[in-house]
Write a protein that holds these residues in place. Structure first.
Motif, short mmCIF file in Angstrom:
data_model
loop_
_atom_site.label_atom_id
_atom_site.label_comp_id
_atom_site.label_asym_id
_atom_site.label_seq_id
_atom_site.Cartn_x
_atom_site.Cartn_y
_atom_site.Cartn_z
N PRO A 79 -5.36 7.22 4.04
CA PRO A 79 -6.20 7.26 5.44
C PRO A 79 -6.36 5.80 5.66
O PRO A 79 -6.94 5.11 4.80
CB PRO A 79 -7.26 7.82 5.24
N GLY A 80 -5.82 5.18 6.80
CA GLY A 80 -6.07 3.91 7.33
C GLY A 80 -5.21 2.99 6.96
O GLY A 80 -5.17 1.56 7.20
N MET A 81 -4.09 3.24 6.01
CA MET A 81 -3.25 2.43 5.62
C MET A 81 -1.95 2.31 6.60
O MET A 81 -1.58 3.65 7.07
CB MET A 81 -2.56 3.01 4.30
N PRO A 82 -1.12 1.56 6.83
CA PRO A 82 -1.28 0.14 6.09
C PRO A 82 -2.34 -0.81 6.71
O PRO A 82 -2.37 -2.05 6.27
CB PRO A 82 0.23 -0.42 6.11
N GLY A 83 -3.17 -0.22 7.78
CA GLY A 83 -3.93 -1.34 8.64
C GLY A 83 -4.67 -1.84 7.84
O GLY A 83 -5.20 -3.21 7.93
#
Length: 254
Positions: A79-83
């Protein structure tokens, strides 16, 4: 080496499993700090639930990631990857990308054993994002409802082992990935029962981030993983706002 490990689920029972396996896998001298998301769901099965978890993970990364040598996002699906790689100047790795990278080194084709049928669509998306769909033999999952997210290993151990045998015998897998933080530590306990290598996302993640820190490859000052350009924002926590206000550098600044 200081390693920050984040459970994107809100379940403390899963955090305990993650923490125990991370400490078993860590090299001597690696200091493991484990945190649990403050908002979200008990365990993530869908794209929407992953989206809900991402802000909580970003908050922890912003608040504590800068004081660590590396960050491990400990939920399969990352969750949240690659940001999140854009947020701090240390390696930020998800256990999915770590498990896939590890499995790719151990064999030609790999399979994923998952804890629920609903979760498999999201996992396929993750494999596709990693560019490894051609090497995915299969994804097989439990079909029965979970009685407790922290007790999946005890409740379904034999079913999970059977699924692992199925992906080898029927799907042609060279490597089995036991997917999801609720299965943390199980691979080392059942590896002797399977005829191919077995990968645990938590231990693979710890090994991968330790290797990245030792390699000292530098930070992203250009490219898509560089920090975002500074701009006006609103409603962010002080930690996130501070991260976004950090100097933005480019290749010309080297």
């Amino acid at each position: 080496m200081r390693l920050l490990v984040i459970n994107p689920n809100i379940s403390e029972s899963v955090t305990s499993l993650i923490d125990a396996e991370a400490r078993r896998a860590a090299s001597p001298g690696t200091v493991v700090t484990t945190r649990t998301a403050s908002s979200g769901v008990a365990y993530i099965e869908t794209r929407l639930e992953s989206l809900l978890a991402a802000p909580a993970v970003a908050e922890i990364v912003a608040a504590e990631g800068g004081d660590a040598d590396a960050v491990l996002v400990a939920a399969f699906g990352d969750p949240g990857m690659p940001g999140l790689k854009e947020l701090v100047d240390v390696p930020v790795v998800g256990i999915t990308e770590a498990a896939l990278a590890t499995a790719s080194l151990l064999g030609v084709r790999f399979s994923i054993v998952a804890i629920s049928e609903r979760i498999t669509a999201w996992y396929r998306d993750c494999v596709d994002r990693a560019g490894l769909t051609s090497r995915l033999a299969s994804i097989r999952s439990l079909r029965d409802p979970l009685r407790g997210i922290g007790t999946v290993q005890e409740d379904f151990r034999e079913d999970l082992v059977r699924l692992a045998h199925d992906v080898v015998e029927h799907d042609g897998a060279d490597v089995v990935i036991l997917a999801g933080a609720p299965l943390a530590g199980m691979a080392r306990e059942v590896a002797h029962r399977l005829p191919v290598p077995v990968v645990d996302g938590i231990s693979a993640g710890v090994a991968q981030v330790e290797a990245l820190v030792r390699l000292a490859p530098g930070t992203a000052r250009a490219g898509s993983c560089a920090r975002p350009p500074a701009k006006d924002n609103a409603g962010l926590s002080p930690a996130l706002a501070a991260c976004l206000a950090a100097p933005h550098t480019t290749g010309a600044d080297r």
